[in-house]
Design a protein around this motif. Structure first.
Motif, PDB file in Angstrom:
ATOM      1  N   LEU A  43      33.833  38.097  29.886  1.00 55.50           N
ATOM      2  CA  LEU A  43      33.927  39.558  29.846  1.00 55.50           C
ATOM      3  C   LEU A  43      34.482  40.034  28.509  1.00 55.50           C
ATOM      4  O   LEU A  43      34.023  41.039  27.952  1.00 55.50           O
ATOM      5  N   ARG A  47      31.972  42.299  26.484  1.00 56.80           N
ATOM      6  CA  ARG A  47      32.118  43.709  26.848  1.00 56.80           C
ATOM      7  C   ARG A  47      33.453  44.354  26.455  1.00 56.80           C
ATOM      8  O   ARG A  47      33.601  45.564  26.568  1.00 56.80           O
ATOM      9  N   ILE A  62      28.912  42.470  36.235  1.00 54.55           N
ATOM     10  CA  ILE A  62      29.771  41.285  36.150  1.00 54.55           C
ATOM     11  C   ILE A  62      29.167  40.139  36.948  1.00 54.55           C
ATOM     12  O   ILE A  62      29.140  38.981  36.497  1.00 54.55           O
TER      13      ILE A  62
END
Length: 228
Positions: A43, A47, A62
């Motif tokens: 992540l 992002r 996700i």
């Protein structure tokens, strides 16, 4: 407050250092810890906005990135929030996902035991960079202090966690807090003075919440009040 922010001219090096700390911590743990940290690192690298400290991504996205179902996403994100590594900056509303942040201070505290696996140069660099100004001015105590053993109750266990993380900080601020009981899912702590209570609420509430949550996941809030 985060002690290290991956911004400025040395931002790229700081990002690598933080990710290296997480990697070393994961490799020193079990398979479950390794998988959870790897998912968080995915992540972060895909992002996370380092400058704004924002992670905005929906559970469906996700799940696709992690190659799991959304139920697994909910479980693992709850674990990351409970550990204090992820914080909720803005709760999601209809049609909008939650905005999350990283508690870099908490991540560095938890990963510190594994830094030596990277090498002494890394330990020296991170130790100097992570040190806050008030820590650099602390007087070194030349004698060994007795360990704080876990006692009965949530606060008894949380005290032991806090003392193990930073004994000087514990002695200065946490040791003086008394257990005021649990009120509606919130642990009440009694400080010896109004100033003491205000300082803990302003600067240390994050550490208190994390230690309490790790001692009893059912408790999500901590309230510090001044004693009479």
């Amino acid at each position: 407050m985060q002690r290290i922010r991956a911004v400025g001219r040395a931002a790229a090096a700081k990002k690598y250092d933080i990710l290296s700390a997480m990697m070393a911590h994961a490799l020193a743990g079990d398979a479950q810890d390794q998988r959870l940290v790897l998912r968080l690192m995915a992540l972060i690298t895909t992002r996370y906005n380092w400058q704004a400290d924002e992670l905005s991504i929906g559970q469906r996205e996700i799940a696709r990135l992690w190659c799991v179902d959304e139920r697994t996403v909910k479980r693992d994100m709850a674990r990351l929030r409970a550990s204090g590594w992820i914080t909720v900056k803005r709760q999601g509303a209809r049609g909008r996902v939650s905005v999350l942040g990283l508690d870099l201070d908490r991540i560095l505290l938890d990963t510190r035991p594994a830094w030596s696996n990277i090498g002494p140069d890394y330990v020296a660099r991170m130790g100097a960079e992570e040190m806050a100004p008030e820590e650099a001015d602390r007087t070194v105590v030349p004698f060994r202090r007795a360990d704080v053993a876990a006692a009965e109750g949530v606060w008894g266990a949380a005290r032991a966690h806090l003392a193990a993380e930073d004994r000087a900080l514990f002695d200065a601020w946490f040791a003086g807090l008394a257990d005021g009981g649990i009120d509606g899912g919130c642990l009440v702590l009694i400080a010896p003075s109004r100033f003491h209570a205000t300082y803990c609420r302003t600067h240390l509430i994050g550490r208190l919440r994390t230690a309490v949550r790790r001692s009893d996941p059912r408790l999500s809030q901590v309230r510090v009040e001044a004693g009479g």
